[in-house]
Write a protein that holds these residues in place. Sequence first.
Motif, PDB file in Angstrom:
ATOM      1  N   PRO A   1       4.788  -0.742   3.294  1.00  0.00           N
ATOM      2  CA  PRO A   1       4.766  -2.208   3.195  1.00  0.00           C
ATOM      3  C   PRO A   1       3.319  -2.695   3.053  1.00  0.00           C
ATOM      4  O   PRO A   1       2.398  -2.125   3.640  1.00  0.00           O
ATOM      5  CB  PRO A   1       5.387  -2.656   4.517  1.00  0.00           C
ATOM      6  CG  PRO A   1       6.269  -1.522   4.911  1.00  0.00           C
ATOM      7  CD  PRO A   1       5.540  -0.289   4.464  1.00  0.00           C
ATOM      8  N   LEU A   2       3.132  -3.732   2.281  1.00  0.00           N
ATOM      9  CA  LEU A   2       1.784  -4.203   1.950  1.00  0.00           C
ATOM     10  C   LEU A   2       0.933  -4.516   3.170  1.00  0.00           C
ATOM     11  O   LEU A   2      -0.268  -4.264   3.176  1.00  0.00           O
ATOM     12  CB  LEU A   2       1.863  -5.407   1.024  1.00  0.00           C
ATOM     13  CG  LEU A   2       2.425  -5.112  -0.366  1.00  0.00           C
ATOM     14  CD1 LEU A   2       2.564  -6.399  -1.170  1.00  0.00           C
ATOM     15  CD2 LEU A   2       1.565  -4.117  -1.109  1.00  0.00           C
ATOM     16  N   VAL A   3       1.525  -5.053   4.238  1.00  0.00           N
ATOM     17  CA  VAL A   3       0.742  -5.383   5.422  1.00  0.00           C
ATOM     18  C   VAL A   3       0.181  -4.104   6.066  1.00  0.00           C
ATOM     19  O   VAL A   3      -0.945  -4.095   6.568  1.00  0.00           O
ATOM     20  CB  VAL A   3       1.554  -6.235   6.429  1.00  0.00           C
ATOM     21  CG1 VAL A   3       2.664  -5.429   7.080  1.00  0.00           C
ATOM     22  CG2 VAL A   3       0.638  -6.835   7.474  1.00  0.00           C
ATOM     23  N   ILE A   4       0.933  -3.029   6.008  1.00  0.00           N
ATOM     24  CA  ILE A   4       0.455  -1.757   6.564  1.00  0.00           C
ATOM     25  C   ILE A   4      -0.572  -1.127   5.635  1.00  0.00           C
ATOM     26  O   ILE A   4      -1.557  -0.536   6.088  1.00  0.00           O
ATOM     27  CB  ILE A   4       1.640  -0.827   6.873  1.00  0.00           C
ATOM     28  CG1 ILE A   4       2.455  -1.447   8.014  1.00  0.00           C
ATOM     29  CG2 ILE A   4       1.166   0.579   7.235  1.00  0.00           C
ATOM     30  CD1 ILE A   4       3.738  -0.755   8.351  1.00  0.00           C
ATOM     31  N   GLU A   5      -0.374  -1.270   4.331  1.00  0.00           N
ATOM     32  CA  GLU A   5      -1.381  -0.812   3.364  1.00  0.00           C
ATOM     33  C   GLU A   5      -2.724  -1.503   3.646  1.00  0.00           C
ATOM     34  O   GLU A   5      -3.772  -0.868   3.696  1.00  0.00           O
ATOM     35  CB  GLU A   5      -0.947  -1.131   1.923  1.00  0.00           C
ATOM     36  CG  GLU A   5       0.252  -0.379   1.426  1.00  0.00           C
ATOM     37  CD  GLU A   5      -0.072   0.990   0.884  1.00  0.00           C
ATOM     38  OE1 GLU A   5      -1.248   1.406   0.880  1.00  0.00           O
ATOM     39  OE2 GLU A   5       0.889   1.672   0.471  1.00  0.00           O
ATOM     40  N   LYS A   6      -2.662  -2.813   3.846  1.00  0.00           N
ATOM     41  CA  LYS A   6      -3.878  -3.594   4.088  1.00  0.00           C
ATOM     42  C   LYS A   6      -4.514  -3.203   5.423  1.00  0.00           C
ATOM     43  O   LYS A   6      -5.739  -3.071   5.519  1.00  0.00           O
ATOM     44  CB  LYS A   6      -3.553  -5.096   4.062  1.00  0.00           C
ATOM     45  CG  LYS A   6      -4.755  -5.982   4.165  1.00  0.00           C
ATOM     46  CD  LYS A   6      -5.609  -5.878   2.912  1.00  0.00           C
ATOM     47  CE  LYS A   6      -6.754  -6.859   2.937  1.00  0.00           C
ATOM     48  NZ  LYS A   6      -7.677  -6.663   1.831  1.00  0.00           N
ATOM     49  N   LEU A   7      -3.708  -3.010   6.458  1.00  0.00           N
ATOM     50  CA  LEU A   7      -4.225  -2.621   7.767  1.00  0.00           C
ATOM     51  C   LEU A   7      -4.965  -1.285   7.675  1.00  0.00           C
ATOM     52  O   LEU A   7      -6.066  -1.150   8.217  1.00  0.00           O
ATOM     53  CB  LEU A   7      -3.076  -2.529   8.781  1.00  0.00           C
ATOM     54  CG  LEU A   7      -3.459  -2.173  10.216  1.00  0.00           C
ATOM     55  CD1 LEU A   7      -4.405  -3.221  10.805  1.00  0.00           C
ATOM     56  CD2 LEU A   7      -2.195  -2.037  11.068  1.00  0.00           C
ATOM     57  N   ALA A   8      -4.399  -0.318   6.969  1.00  0.00           N
ATOM     58  CA  ALA A   8      -5.054   0.990   6.816  1.00  0.00           C
ATOM     59  C   ALA A   8      -6.320   0.886   5.973  1.00  0.00           C
ATOM     60  O   ALA A   8      -7.298   1.593   6.216  1.00  0.00           O
ATOM     61  CB  ALA A   8      -4.083   1.990   6.200  1.00  0.00           C
ATOM     62  N   GLU A   9      -6.303  -0.015   5.005  1.00  0.00           N
ATOM     63  CA  GLU A   9      -7.495  -0.236   4.182  1.00  0.00           C
ATOM     64  C   GLU A   9      -8.634  -0.813   5.030  1.00  0.00           C
ATOM     65  O   GLU A   9      -9.796  -0.433   4.879  1.00  0.00           O
ATOM     66  CB  GLU A   9      -7.139  -1.201   3.041  1.00  0.00           C
ATOM     67  CG  GLU A   9      -8.280  -1.585   2.139  1.00  0.00           C
ATOM     68  CD  GLU A   9      -7.844  -2.674   1.157  1.00  0.00           C
ATOM     69  OE1 GLU A   9      -8.583  -3.674   1.045  1.00  0.00           O
ATOM     70  OE2 GLU A   9      -6.774  -2.520   0.533  1.00  0.00           O
ATOM     71  N   LEU A  10      -8.304  -1.707   5.942  1.00  0.00           N
ATOM     72  CA  LEU A  10      -9.303  -2.352   6.795  1.00  0.00           C
ATOM     73  C   LEU A  10      -9.767  -1.457   7.940  1.00  0.00           C
ATOM     74  O   LEU A  10     -10.891  -1.603   8.422  1.00  0.00           O
ATOM     75  CB  LEU A  10      -8.740  -3.658   7.372  1.00  0.00           C
ATOM     76  CG  LEU A  10      -8.456  -4.744   6.352  1.00  0.00           C
ATOM     77  CD1 LEU A  10      -7.623  -5.858   6.983  1.00  0.00           C
ATOM     78  CD2 LEU A  10      -9.751  -5.294   5.782  1.00  0.00           C
ATOM     79  N   ASN A  11      -8.901  -0.565   8.378  1.00  0.00           N
ATOM     80  CA  ASN A  11      -9.239   0.302   9.510  1.00  0.00           C
ATOM     81  C   ASN A  11      -8.606   1.675   9.291  1.00  0.00           C
ATOM     82  O   ASN A  11      -7.394   1.832   9.454  1.00  0.00           O
ATOM     83  CB  ASN A  11      -8.748  -0.309  10.819  1.00  0.00           C
ATOM     84  CG  ASN A  11      -9.215   0.454  12.027  1.00  0.00           C
ATOM     85  OD1 ASN A  11      -9.504   1.652  11.957  1.00  0.00           O
ATOM     86  ND2 ASN A  11      -9.286  -0.224  13.149  1.00  0.00           N
ATOM     87  N   PRO A  12      -9.411   2.671   8.942  1.00  0.00           N
ATOM     88  CA  PRO A  12      -8.892   4.009   8.654  1.00  0.00           C
ATOM     89  C   PRO A  12      -8.089   4.627   9.805  1.00  0.00           C
ATOM     90  O   PRO A  12      -7.335   5.567   9.595  1.00  0.00           O
ATOM     91  CB  PRO A  12     -10.152   4.829   8.378  1.00  0.00           C
ATOM     92  CG  PRO A  12     -11.185   3.832   7.993  1.00  0.00           C
ATOM     93  CD  PRO A  12     -10.851   2.573   8.739  1.00  0.00           C
ATOM     94  N   GLN A  13      -8.227   4.086  10.995  1.00  0.00           N
ATOM     95  CA  GLN A  13      -7.450   4.558  12.144  1.00  0.00           C
ATOM     96  C   GLN A  13      -5.946   4.479  11.849  1.00  0.00           C
ATOM     97  O   GLN A  13      -5.157   5.236  12.399  1.00  0.00           O
ATOM     98  CB  GLN A  13      -7.799   3.706  13.361  1.00  0.00           C
ATOM     99  CG  GLN A  13      -6.874   3.857  14.538  1.00  0.00           C
ATOM    100  CD  GLN A  13      -7.199   2.849  15.640  1.00  0.00           C
ATOM    101  OE1 GLN A  13      -8.267   2.249  15.651  1.00  0.00           O
ATOM    102  NE2 GLN A  13      -6.275   2.681  16.560  1.00  0.00           N
TER     103      GLN A  13
END
Length: 185
Positions: free
Chosen positions: A97-109
């Motif tokens: 889902p895009l929100v999770i894609e964005k979260l991983a992009e912002l924080n590699p954790q």
Amino acid sequence: MIRRRDIETVTNEDWIFVGDRKKEMSMEEICKNAVINVPRWFEHPEKDGVVFGSAAFRAWADGIERGRYENDTALDDHYCSFVCNLATNASNGGGAPLVIEKLAELNPQYKKLRDRMEELYVSYSNQEDEYTWKALENLGGGFNVTQEVMRNKEQRSKIAAVLRDAAEISDEILRTVNDAIADMK
């Protein structure tokens, strides 16, 4: 108030928010909050026949098996809209889902969460088909479903089985998100 939309035309709208911003939030905080709210929507209780999460897949499957759509002359409105929602749930049918894609992009954790979510969203329970919607298409139960298919009890049973597999995947998505939330806190 419910407002019906004509999807054949372009609608330009301006949204106005009255009042001052309550607090400043980073995009990462916004994404984390969205992920934290996923369980609320997946586990939201049934209300007036509307169900969420894996319960929605199971209810859809039950309705198909019981013949709910056998004589439905508006399958585009009453059935295909569910297929459309299913096919567009994650990055237009491919990826997390895009929100999770964005979260991983912002924080590699959160890359591991992103990778697991992609695996769940695009895999289809050990079948040849990569996507649940594709499995439905191959059975005649996708975007171009016909009354002939919906009147065929054997075909309906196969379609319902795909949706029940999707419910199992949805259960695993919820477990994965709950584990991620525990790590966020």
